[in-house]
Design an enzyme around this catalytic site. Structure first.
Site, PDB file in Angstrom:
ATOM      1  N   ASP A   1      34.051  38.368  21.085  1.00 19.76           N
ATOM      2  CA  ASP A   1      33.280  38.614  22.294  1.00 19.76           C
ATOM      3  C   ASP A   1      33.240  37.250  22.979  1.00 19.76           C
ATOM      4  OD1 ASP A   1      31.275  38.625  24.160  1.00 19.76           O
ATOM      5  OD2 ASP A   1      29.981  39.986  23.025  1.00 19.76           O
TER       6      ASP A   1
ATOM      7  N   LYS B   1      47.264  33.541  37.258  1.00 22.66           N
ATOM      8  CA  LYS B   1      46.721  33.840  38.571  1.00 22.66           C
ATOM      9  C   LYS B   1      46.014  35.196  38.544  1.00 22.66           C
ATOM     10  CE  LYS B   1      49.347  36.088  41.575  1.00 22.66           C
ATOM     11  NZ  LYS B   1      49.562  37.487  41.160  1.00 22.66           N
TER      12      LYS B   1
ATOM     13  N   ASP C   1      47.661  38.291  46.366  1.00 24.82           N
ATOM     14  CA  ASP C   1      48.448  38.620  45.175  1.00 24.82           C
ATOM     15  C   ASP C   1      49.832  37.962  45.200  1.00 24.82           C
ATOM     16  OD1 ASP C   1      48.771  40.030  42.738  1.00 24.82           O
ATOM     17  OD2 ASP C   1      49.937  41.583  43.740  1.00 24.82           O
TER      18      ASP C   1
ATOM     19  N   HIS D   1      53.112  32.997  45.030  1.00 26.44           N
ATOM     20  CA  HIS D   1      54.570  33.089  44.881  1.00 26.44           C
ATOM     21  C   HIS D   1      55.318  32.691  46.159  1.00 26.44           C
ATOM     22  CE1 HIS D   1      53.418  34.993  41.252  1.00 26.44           C
ATOM     23  NE2 HIS D   1      53.304  36.224  41.701  1.00 26.44           N
TER      24      HIS D   1
ATOM     25  N   LYS E   1      54.428  46.413  48.729  1.00 26.99           N
ATOM     26  CA  LYS E   1      54.636  47.415  47.681  1.00 26.99           C
ATOM     27  C   LYS E   1      55.148  48.688  48.332  1.00 26.99           C
ATOM     28  CE  LYS E   1      51.599  45.495  44.276  1.00 26.99           C
ATOM     29  NZ  LYS E   1      52.546  44.945  43.288  1.00 26.99           N
TER      30      LYS E   1
HETATM   31  C1  BG6 Z   1      52.494  39.539  40.194  1.00 31.31           C
HETATM   32  C2  BG6 Z   1      51.662  40.439  41.063  1.00 31.31           C
HETATM   33  O1  BG6 Z   1      52.068  38.213  40.299  1.00 31.31           O
HETATM   34  O2  BG6 Z   1      53.853  39.630  40.599  1.00 31.31           O
HETATM   35  C3  BG6 Z   1      52.150  41.869  41.010  1.00 31.31           C
HETATM   36  O3  BG6 Z   1      50.297  40.373  40.642  1.00 31.31           O
HETATM   37  C4  BG6 Z   1      53.626  41.935  41.317  1.00 31.31           C
HETATM   38  O4  BG6 Z   1      51.429  42.690  41.923  1.00 31.31           O
HETATM   39  C5  BG6 Z   1      54.405  40.930  40.481  1.00 31.31           C
HETATM   40  O5  BG6 Z   1      54.077  43.245  41.029  1.00 31.31           O
HETATM   41  C6  BG6 Z   1      55.842  40.852  40.938  1.00 31.31           C
HETATM   42  O6  BG6 Z   1      56.563  40.070  40.039  1.00 31.31           O
HETATM   43  P1  BG6 Z   1      58.141  40.281  39.868  1.00 31.31           P
HETATM   44  O7  BG6 Z   1      58.571  39.177  38.984  1.00 31.31           O
HETATM   45  O8  BG6 Z   1      58.332  41.642  39.269  1.00 31.31           O
HETATM   46  O9  BG6 Z   1      58.683  40.199  41.272  1.00 31.31           O
END
Ligand code: BG6
Length: 489
Positions: free
Chosen positions: A86, A142, A229, A234, A334
């Site tokens: 925990d 992250k 996200d 990224h 997405k």
């Molecule tokens: C993650 C996101 O950091 O990267 C996700 O939280 C996303 O939402 C993912 O799907 C994408 O990663 P990759 O390597 O599959 O492009």
């Protein structure tokens, strides 16, 4: 080397989807130090053997060539252990200390694959339990916060316990082989660097498109959205790799100093430029690969009136001598038409045309991150003989293709595998420093604020049909600069 990796969130989504498969791959490749323990930490009670059985089930579901045989798994399983904790209970950290002290590893990695709201508590508890020694490294997944103040608060709390050189902030895009290759292309070859500037480059396009929806993460995604996200981390890291000045060495801080300068040079937003240069979208029901899929607002855990964006396209600039005036377009979403991550460098057209070329044709360097991993350089070539056309010769685009998987074999190291090995070896090059992260949050804040105000006025993200390339406004955004997204050529 003797190491212990403590995986907080050891039964969670990330451990299941990415970390345990990556750890198994490094074991298979012989790169995981032989004398290592992986200790999964979770809330439920489980024996080591029960944990191993669950992981065996998970690994049986991965792509065929990445699945272990029974004998292979039996050997891998010797590294796997489980501890019920925990995370708010000091006594449970004492149990962890006992487990770790039983063999005094050279390196102890604390991997926080938990909800970020637990980062501060876990680090404080580790410190209080005497588990933050100079042999300890901490890995933070992250998202590190949801805005600048929360990011600063987490970083400050973690730094009370660990020094910056012990903190590994993961951005798994930096572990992708193509990103390594982008740096190699730029700083290991003499031919591109002189071209890599405003005089020769018309625009740069970064696309990170997914076909997947939010899957089972609706609740998390509702309070996150595509900007937090994918863009804040990224996309901006990719932009840094493209835009940074040559570092003085390949050392972690030399590279991170240059990335920080790029983030600090990004054009600042005003409410007007956010409205003009940022498009936010949200997927509506549609089809992916011929199968119907629900809209975002119908997903589990998502509000039927949600204003969360699942798509962002934006135009920015790096305000320095190398890049002033060159548009950098970023797009991510997405439920788009394809799964594709790539960076396209669009070179300028020839200054004076003596040949005929297809409309808009120019040199283009595409760095493919996925699903393909490679480089394509589009050149103009004389495909037809002059006699055929009887007049001005027509040139056609022709591609030079470098497929890294074919060239270097299919056993290339995946992003998480690479990054996990870097943590164990103590290499910080591919991890994000606190000041970079803060600069990135600082840059996205005005967009978040402008959207909050737009939401209050009842403005929703632009809907797009699942299976397409996002709202039409994203095409209009690039068209204003005379450009098109790569699939529109
Ligand atoms: C993650 C996101 O950091 O990267 C996700 O939280 C996303 O939402 C993912 O799907 C994408 O990663 P990759 O390597 O599959 O492009």
């Amino acid at each position: 080397m003797r190491f212990d990796l403590v995986l907080f969130g050891g039964t969670g989504d990330l451990a299941w989807r990415k970390l345990l498969p990556a750890l198994f791959q490094s074991f298979r490749h012989g790169s995981l130090p032989a004398d290592g323990r992986i200790i999964g930490v979770g809330r439920g009670a489980m024996s080591d053997d029960e944990y191993r059985a669950l992981i065996a089930q998970r690994l049986a579901e991965v792509e065929a060539d990445k699945r272990p045989s029974d004998a292979e798994f039996a050997r891998f399983a010797q590294h796997l252990h489980y501890l019920r904790m925990d995370l708010s209970q000091p006594a449970d950290y004492a149990a962890l200390r006992e487990l770790l002290q039983a063999r005094e590893a050279d390196t102890v990695v604390m991997y926080l694959a938990t909800a970020p709201s637990l980062f501060t508590t876990v680090c404080q508890q580790l410190g209080a339990a005497g588990l933050a020694t100079e042999r300890t490294r901490v890995v933070l997944e992250k998202p590190l916060g949801h805005d600048l103040p929360s990011n600063r608060a987490i970083n400050a709390a973690v730094r009370e316990v660990f020094s910056e050189t012990q903190i590994f902030r993961i951005d798994h895009y930096l572990g992708k082989p193509s990103v390594q290759n982008l740096l190699a292309l730029r700083f290991g070859n003499a031919i591109f660097e002189p071209l890599w500037r405003r005089e020769n480059i018309a625009s740069i396009e970064i696309t990170m498109a997914e076909q997947l929806g939010v899957e089972k993460r609706g609740e998390f995604y509702e309070s996150t959205g595509a900007l937090r996200d994918m863009v804040q981390n990224h996309a901006l890291q990719l932009l840094c790799a493209i835009g940074m000045e040559p570092p003085i060495s390949a050392d972690a801080d030399a590279i991170r100093n240059e990335k920080l300068k790029v983030l600090q040079s990004l054009k600042r937003w005003t409410p007007e430029t956010v409205t003009r240069d940022v498009v936010r979208g949200q997927y509506a029901a549609g089809q992916i690969a011929g199968k119907p899929v629900p809209g975002y607002r119908q997903e589990e855990g998502v509000s039927p009136t949600s204003q969360t964006e699942t798509f962002v396209a934006l135009r920015t600039e790096i305000s320095n001598w190398r890049w002033a005036g060159v548009p950098f377009f970023i797009r991510t979403g997405k439920r788009l038409a394809g799964r594709e991550a790539s960076i396209v460098v669009h070179f300028r057209q020839v200054p004076h045309a003596i040949y005929r070329t297809p409309l808009g044709a120019a040199n283009r360097l595409t760095i493919h991150l996925q699903p393909k991993d490679g480089l394509t350089l589009q050149l103009m070539a004389a495909a037809q003989s002059q006699a055929d056309t009887g007049g001005v010769q027509t040139l056609s685009p022709a591609a030079l293709d470098l497929d890294f998987d074919q060239r270097f074999g299919t056993e290339r190291v995946g992003a998480y595998e690479r990054l996990l090995l870097d943590v164990i070896a103590g290499r910080l090059n591919l991890f994000v420093r606190a000041d970079e992260q803060e600069a990135a949050w600082q840059w996205v804040e005005p967009i978040l604020e402008a959207w909050q105000q737009a939401n209050a006025r009842g403005e929703a993200p632009r809907p797009y049909v699942a299976g397409h390339w996002g709202p039409g406004a994203a095409s209009a955004l690039v068209a204003r600069d005379g450009h098109s997204w790569m699939e529109e050529f």
